[in-house]
Design a protein around this motif. Structure first.
Motif, PDB file in Angstrom:
ATOM      1  N   GLY A  44     -45.890 132.708 127.982  1.00 49.34           N
ATOM      2  CA  GLY A  44     -45.786 132.703 126.531  1.00 49.34           C
ATOM      3  C   GLY A  44     -46.008 131.343 125.894  1.00 49.34           C
ATOM      4  N   GLY A  45     -46.878 130.517 126.484  1.00 51.65           N
ATOM      5  CA  GLY A  45     -47.181 129.214 125.907  1.00 51.65           C
ATOM      6  C   GLY A  45     -46.220 128.104 126.289  1.00 51.65           C
ATOM      7  N   LEU A  46     -45.200 128.409 127.091  1.00 48.75           N
ATOM      8  CA  LEU A  46     -44.236 127.402 127.530  1.00 48.75           C
ATOM      9  C   LEU A  46     -44.162 127.380 129.053  1.00 48.75           C
ATOM     10  CD1 LEU A  46     -41.222 128.007 125.094  1.00 48.75           C
ATOM     11  CD2 LEU A  46     -42.953 126.197 124.945  1.00 48.75           C
ATOM     12  N   VAL A  47     -43.911 126.196 129.595  1.00 52.65           N
ATOM     13  CA  VAL A  47     -43.707 126.065 131.043  1.00 52.65           C
ATOM     14  C   VAL A  47     -42.311 125.506 131.278  1.00 52.65           C
ATOM     15  CG1 VAL A  47     -44.511 125.062 133.195  1.00 52.65           C
ATOM     16  CG2 VAL A  47     -46.160 125.608 131.399  1.00 52.65           C
ATOM     17  N   HIS A  48     -41.527 126.216 132.047  1.00 54.07           N
ATOM     18  CA  HIS A  48     -40.187 125.762 132.427  1.00 54.07           C
ATOM     19  C   HIS A  48     -40.282 125.161 133.823  1.00 54.07           C
ATOM     20  CE1 HIS A  48     -38.101 127.858 129.091  1.00 54.07           C
ATOM     21  NE2 HIS A  48     -39.123 128.709 129.215  1.00 54.07           N
ATOM     22  N   GLU A  49     -39.735 123.969 133.995  1.00 62.10           N
ATOM     23  CA  GLU A  49     -39.798 123.271 135.285  1.00 62.10           C
ATOM     24  C   GLU A  49     -38.402 122.896 135.746  1.00 62.10           C
ATOM     25  OE1 GLU A  49     -42.724 119.913 136.186  1.00 62.10           O
ATOM     26  OE2 GLU A  49     -40.816 118.842 136.173  1.00 62.10           O
ATOM     27  N   VAL A  50     -38.144 123.100 137.023  1.00 58.47           N
ATOM     28  CA  VAL A  50     -36.905 122.630 137.651  1.00 58.47           C
ATOM     29  C   VAL A  50     -37.307 121.862 138.907  1.00 58.47           C
ATOM     30  CG1 VAL A  50     -35.430 124.462 136.768  1.00 58.47           C
ATOM     31  CG2 VAL A  50     -36.647 124.829 138.897  1.00 58.47           C
ATOM     32  N   SER A  51     -36.565 120.808 139.208  1.00 57.68           N
ATOM     33  CA  SER A  51     -36.949 119.986 140.359  1.00 57.68           C
ATOM     34  C   SER A  51     -35.739 119.337 141.000  1.00 57.68           C
ATOM     35  CB  SER A  51     -37.944 118.895 139.929  1.00 57.68           C
ATOM     36  OG  SER A  51     -37.380 118.058 138.941  1.00 57.68           O
ATOM     37  N   SER A  52     -35.912 118.993 142.252  1.00 52.39           N
ATOM     38  CA  SER A  52     -34.903 118.272 143.028  1.00 52.39           C
ATOM     39  C   SER A  52     -35.546 117.032 143.615  1.00 52.39           C
ATOM     40  CB  SER A  52     -34.357 119.162 144.154  1.00 52.39           C
ATOM     41  OG  SER A  52     -33.607 118.404 145.086  1.00 52.39           O
ATOM     42  N   ASP A  53     -34.839 115.913 143.573  1.00 49.10           N
ATOM     43  CA  ASP A  53     -35.378 114.667 144.106  1.00 49.10           C
ATOM     44  C   ASP A  53     -35.133 114.504 145.603  1.00 49.10           C
ATOM     45  OD1 ASP A  53     -36.300 113.935 141.622  1.00 49.10           O
ATOM     46  OD2 ASP A  53     -34.517 112.788 141.101  1.00 49.10           O
ATOM     47  N   ASP A  54     -34.447 115.441 146.218  1.00 45.62           N
ATOM     48  CA  ASP A  54     -34.159 115.349 147.651  1.00 45.62           C
ATOM     49  C   ASP A  54     -35.478 115.357 148.420  1.00 45.62           C
ATOM     50  OD1 ASP A  54     -33.374 115.612 150.287  1.00 45.62           O
ATOM     51  OD2 ASP A  54     -31.814 117.096 149.865  1.00 45.62           O
ATOM     52  N   SER A  55     -35.759 114.270 149.119  1.00 46.88           N
ATOM     53  CA  SER A  55     -37.047 114.136 149.813  1.00 46.88           C
ATOM     54  C   SER A  55     -37.087 114.851 151.153  1.00 46.88           C
ATOM     55  CB  SER A  55     -37.369 112.649 150.019  1.00 46.88           C
ATOM     56  OG  SER A  55     -36.377 112.035 150.834  1.00 46.88           O
ATOM     57  N   ARG A  56     -35.962 115.431 151.584  1.00 44.42           N
ATOM     58  CA  ARG A  56     -35.934 116.078 152.893  1.00 44.42           C
ATOM     59  C   ARG A  56     -35.493 117.539 152.847  1.00 44.42           C
ATOM     60  NH1 ARG A  56     -34.064 111.676 157.458  1.00 44.42           N
ATOM     61  NH2 ARG A  56     -35.354 109.955 156.719  1.00 44.42           N
ATOM     62  N   GLY A  57     -34.683 117.904 151.861  1.00 43.39           N
ATOM     63  CA  GLY A  57     -34.134 119.252 151.842  1.00 43.39           C
ATOM     64  C   GLY A  57     -34.989 120.257 151.105  1.00 43.39           C
ATOM     65  N   HIS A  58     -36.301 120.264 151.365  1.00 41.16           N
ATOM     66  CA  HIS A  58     -37.197 121.187 150.667  1.00 41.16           C
ATOM     67  C   HIS A  58     -36.818 122.645 150.934  1.00 41.16           C
ATOM     68  CE1 HIS A  58     -39.753 117.687 150.022  1.00 41.16           C
ATOM     69  NE2 HIS A  58     -39.728 117.464 151.314  1.00 41.16           N
ATOM     70  N   ALA A  59     -36.656 122.991 152.195  1.00 42.11           N
ATOM     71  CA  ALA A  59     -36.368 124.377 152.559  1.00 42.11           C
ATOM     72  C   ALA A  59     -35.039 124.837 151.976  1.00 42.11           C
ATOM     73  CB  ALA A  59     -36.364 124.532 154.078  1.00 42.11           C
ATOM     74  N   GLU A  60     -34.058 123.926 151.904  1.00 40.94           N
ATOM     75  CA  GLU A  60     -32.753 124.274 151.369  1.00 40.94           C
ATOM     76  C   GLU A  60     -32.788 124.419 149.845  1.00 40.94           C
ATOM     77  OE1 GLU A  60     -32.344 122.353 155.271  1.00 40.94           O
ATOM     78  OE2 GLU A  60     -33.378 121.785 153.422  1.00 40.94           O
ATOM     79  N   ALA A  61     -33.631 123.632 149.171  1.00 44.72           N
ATOM     80  CA  ALA A  61     -33.648 123.614 147.704  1.00 44.72           C
ATOM     81  C   ALA A  61     -34.538 124.672 147.088  1.00 44.72           C
ATOM     82  CB  ALA A  61     -34.097 122.232 147.217  1.00 44.72           C
ATOM     83  N   ILE A  62     -35.603 125.066 147.774  1.00 45.92           N
ATOM     84  CA  ILE A  62     -36.653 125.845 147.131  1.00 45.92           C
ATOM     85  C   ILE A  62     -36.189 127.224 146.656  1.00 45.92           C
ATOM     86  CG2 ILE A  62     -37.636 126.919 149.215  1.00 45.92           C
ATOM     87  CD1 ILE A  62     -40.416 126.149 148.011  1.00 45.92           C
ATOM     88  N   GLY A  63     -35.336 127.891 147.426  1.00 42.94           N
ATOM     89  CA  GLY A  63     -34.871 129.218 147.027  1.00 42.94           C
ATOM     90  C   GLY A  63     -34.066 129.183 145.743  1.00 42.94           C
ATOM     91  N   GLY A  64     -33.134 128.233 145.650  1.00 41.93           N
ATOM     92  CA  GLY A  64     -32.307 128.107 144.458  1.00 41.93           C
ATOM     93  C   GLY A  64     -33.114 127.716 143.226  1.00 41.93           C
ATOM     94  N   LEU A  65     -34.112 126.847 143.420  1.00 43.05           N
ATOM     95  CA  LEU A  65     -34.946 126.428 142.298  1.00 43.05           C
ATOM     96  C   LEU A  65     -35.815 127.583 141.803  1.00 43.05           C
ATOM     97  CD1 LEU A  65     -36.077 122.852 143.423  1.00 43.05           C
ATOM     98  CD2 LEU A  65     -34.314 123.446 141.771  1.00 43.05           C
ATOM     99  N   LEU A  66     -36.333 128.383 142.717  1.00 37.19           N
ATOM    100  CA  LEU A  66     -37.112 129.554 142.310  1.00 37.19           C
ATOM    101  C   LEU A  66     -36.260 130.516 141.483  1.00 37.19           C
ATOM    102  CD1 LEU A  66     -39.153 130.274 145.559  1.00 37.19           C
ATOM    103  CD2 LEU A  66     -40.144 129.878 143.294  1.00 37.19           C
ATOM    104  N   ALA A  67     -35.055 130.790 141.952  1.00 41.80           N
ATOM    105  CA  ALA A  67     -34.169 131.690 141.212  1.00 41.80           C
ATOM    106  C   ALA A  67     -33.845 131.113 139.833  1.00 41.80           C
ATOM    107  CB  ALA A  67     -32.887 131.923 142.007  1.00 41.80           C
TER     108      ALA A  67
END
Length: 229
Positions: A44-67
């Protein structure tokens, strides 16, 4: 040691919203794990972004960020029309997590995978801020090395014009310049914007392959060993 307040800030994902009118009717999900973990959803013309600065915990962070990104955008995963995969450059361990997640989502929903280089997103953010059209994106590649890509203004489709790279360069060989952009993370919202511009202009996407730029640490033996029985 971190204070309790600092610990809370470190664990909380960063959230922001970007206006991208070129999205049109597309609903685009972007995933990047080249530096930290960054997820964005355009609708709808907007982009929502969420991010984590953890440089190692990608697998742990990605599920929660997607939700979280679907929650704040108020959109169902079933509405997604394309998945933007940040293909690097980046380290093998981190980068493959995001690419695998993007592939899995695209296959699961039966929608196109749209590969985009992460440095292009950084370049777009820098250019849109009014900086000089000539710039270098410089990313720490560890081991005293850097990932470097050079740009000069925009293409006819309003995409950053890449003139060299991405390449792997020795840190001591880099001569600092005023137009250098050192990203703390890859802005997934800009990946969505780049994908939207490519779709509108019918510009091809990148090849579906990760840009590691470094040979693997494990190499096959130079000669076959004889085995005696």
């Amino acid at each position: 040691m971190l204070t309790p307040a600092a610990e809370t800030r470190a664990e909380s994902p960063r959230e922001r919203v970007l206006a991208v009118p070129e999205l049109g009717g597309q609903v685009l999900l972007a995933v990047d794990t080249a530096i930290g973990t960054s997820i964005a959803l355009g609708y709808g013309g907007l982009v929502h972004e969420v991010s984590s600065d953890d440089s190692r915990g990608h697998a742990e962070a990605i599920g929660g960020l997607l939700a979280r990104v679907f929650e704040i955008a108020g959109v169902s995963p079933a509405a997604v029309t394309g998945v933007v995969a940040g293909i690097g450059p980046g380290p093998f361990t981190g980068l493959r997590v995001g690419i695998a997640a993007a592939h899995a989502f695209a296959v699961g929903r039966g929608v196109p995978l749209l590969p985009v280089q992460g440095h292009e997103a950084v370049a777009l953010a820098t250019l849109e801020s009014g900086s000089s059209p000539q710039l270098r994106v410089v990313q720490d590649a560890k081991r005293r090395e850097l990932f470097v890509t050079e740009y000069d203004g925009y293409t006819w489709a309003s995409l950053p014009q890449r003139i060299d790279g991405p390449r792997l360069e020795q840190r001591e060989a880099l001569v600092p310049a005023a137009g250098d952009a050192w990203p703390e993370r890859i802005p997934a919202a800009r990946l969505v914007q780049l994908a939207a511009r490519r779709l509108v202009s019918s510009v091809a996407f990148e090849e579906d392959r990760a840009l590691y730029l470094r040979a693997p640490d494990v190499k096959p033996a130079a000669a076959v060993k004889r085995v005696s029985v």
